[in-house]
Design a protein around this motif. Sequence first.
Motif, PDB file in Angstrom:
ATOM      1  N   LEU B 165     -31.411 -22.707  18.654  1.00 45.74           N
ATOM      2  CA  LEU B 165     -31.000 -23.120  19.989  1.00 45.74           C
ATOM      3  C   LEU B 165     -32.113 -23.933  20.634  1.00 45.74           C
ATOM      4  N   SER B 166     -31.702 -24.881  21.439  1.00 48.89           N
ATOM      5  CA  SER B 166     -32.683 -25.774  22.054  1.00 48.89           C
ATOM      6  C   SER B 166     -32.959 -25.339  23.492  1.00 48.89           C
ATOM      7  N   GLN B 167     -32.979 -26.266  24.423  1.00 46.67           N
ATOM      8  CA  GLN B 167     -33.322 -25.906  25.802  1.00 46.67           C
ATOM      9  C   GLN B 167     -32.168 -25.193  26.480  1.00 46.67           C
ATOM     10  N   GLY B 168     -32.498 -24.295  27.349  1.00 51.09           N
ATOM     11  CA  GLY B 168     -31.470 -23.571  28.071  1.00 51.09           C
ATOM     12  C   GLY B 168     -32.013 -22.265  28.601  1.00 51.09           C
ATOM     13  N   CYS B 169     -31.121 -21.366  28.882  1.00 51.89           N
ATOM     14  CA  CYS B 169     -31.499 -20.164  29.604  1.00 51.89           C
ATOM     15  C   CYS B 169     -30.768 -18.964  28.995  1.00 51.89           C
ATOM     16  N   ARG B 228     -29.186 -29.021  35.141  1.00 48.49           N
ATOM     17  CA  ARG B 228     -29.976 -27.826  35.460  1.00 48.49           C
ATOM     18  C   ARG B 228     -29.308 -27.011  36.545  1.00 48.49           C
ATOM     19  N   ILE B 231     -26.500 -25.123  35.082  1.00 50.45           N
ATOM     20  CA  ILE B 231     -27.003 -24.018  34.263  1.00 50.45           C
ATOM     21  C   ILE B 231     -27.476 -22.861  35.141  1.00 50.45           C
TER      22      ILE B 231
END
Lengths: 301, 292
Positions: B165-169, B228, B231
């Motif tokens: 998984l890459s960028q995120g939360c 963002r 998200i």
Amino acid sequence: MSIAPQLLRGPSLMAEILLSEAEKAFIHHGDDLRCDGRTRLDYRPIILETGLVSNASGSSRLRLANSDVLVGVKVELASPLSEKPLEGRLEFFVDCSANATPEFEGRGGEDLANEICRFLQMSYMSGDTINLSELSVLAGQQCWVLYVDILILECGGNLYDTVSLAVKSALYTTQIPSIKVATMDGDQPELELSEDPYDTKRLNTQNVPCLVTLMKIGNHYLVDPTPEEECCSSSGVVVAVSGSKKITAVRKIGSGSLHPESLVSMLKTASEVGAVVNKILMKKLLEEETAGKTQKVGFMR
Amino acid sequence: MVDIRLASEVPLFDIVADSTEPKHLVTPGSLITKETGFMRGHGTYMQDDCLYASVAGVVERVNQLISVRPLKSRYHGEIGDVVIGRITEVSQKRWKLDTNARLDSVLLLQSVNLPGGELRRRSAEDELSMRQYLKEGDLVSAEVQNIFNDGALSLHTRSMKYGKLSQGCLVKVSPSLIRRQKTHFHNLPCGASIIMGNNGFVWICPTLHEDVAGGFVQNLETVPHADRQAISRLRNCVTALAQCKMMLYDTSIMHAYDASINAGFEIKDLLLPDKITEIALMVRKQFEMEKE
């Protein structure tokens, strides 16, 4: 020459968590919009309750998001320190419960506990924060000692701030029994404790400091870091700010460095944030006091 | 900037949940039955011919078998589940992952798609460069392939939709709050993607495009501000629903998202206890309306 990584990391803030590169990048790029939608100078919601521990002189429980702290204050009579015969004193003790994180098991939480303890002691040392001569009973012979016991039940980041707010709330509610110096029996004075349990006095906690942690992420700094943000940051400062906006103690955390300019601006921001936090906390404590006796919420909910 | 509340002012989050209380609620050590002839199931133990509960939960009985379903537990894996895990250890021919299960899960080198074609023998070089593909701290989406005898899960990522998984939360909720669905990957209309791991790990990230998923590359470019915001709002909606013990799936999350926008809440408002209950009530009302 190689240096062990734990020496480079500097004093640990709390249990280390793992994050991937991409998650760190995501946090770093957040332009005044953090993962949970807060701006850089926003705190997470705080929940406060005082007077939970019936056999303590004063107590409080404070929750800041997932950080949970219980503080009890016990007053006891003792002889004052020889260098300060006219003053009482405060003794802090922090206990990191293994319930908070398995890493605190055994002696695991000791370093963190000592760090918090030392810093609290340091921030209360300044004469402006609390008037210790109020605690004197008989000059040079007897004084009140306030034992402040702090129990960390859960870690959700930003422990310093949480602990300091809880300590302040507990001190605010602390009841010190009235005491009279009765007849002198020869050289020995006789102390007479008031028979009415409600005949007590309270400390002036207006200027008791709140700690504000500022963590540096990228070129900016933010208050109330989450564990993820703490993990991303290499340096920061903890600033003790008294009710009168005065800074009473500063401590740098993390292994990274700080530019003098950013340090100055961080201190400035911290003192402003600290003043606001202090004011709101005092307001809430007064509100709870005037609301009188309501059903305690406690831990069962 | 700072919001301090008294504990007595904070609303109870469970007002939103169904108020029907389960009948046979037990705590560890409470007596279930003194009668003999029952079989001991999960979450129970036998002492002096009596059956006691070993966990807090609801008593369930199937014929002669008595078991206690815990109210709160770690993830109990099933084959075919979509999970999200964090690499904790790189060892010989395998990665260890934290998936909120009792034991660390295992991702074997042979059950991942290596770059450069699907069908390829795993060479010794692959074994040496395992850390280049996945290293400690990395997040992966995967599927449960097998359950070992000791209960540990064996995962695989042999499909283009799984992988690093890459960028995120990441949001962690109780695994029992995730509704099982046909697909756990959703591209939501609000401009973000969500992966609902059956293990209670929910991953929220910028919209995934089919062609880039499944690799070992992470995109470290800055995520646009609008993404963002979506998200962050989704993250707070998920935590809000989870706090009120509402089931999580694409519809409930989108309802919460829309409700929060219609009510004019700012993203950070969704952290406040009263707003959380408000959102949950609105979502519930929405569901009731749809039912009619």
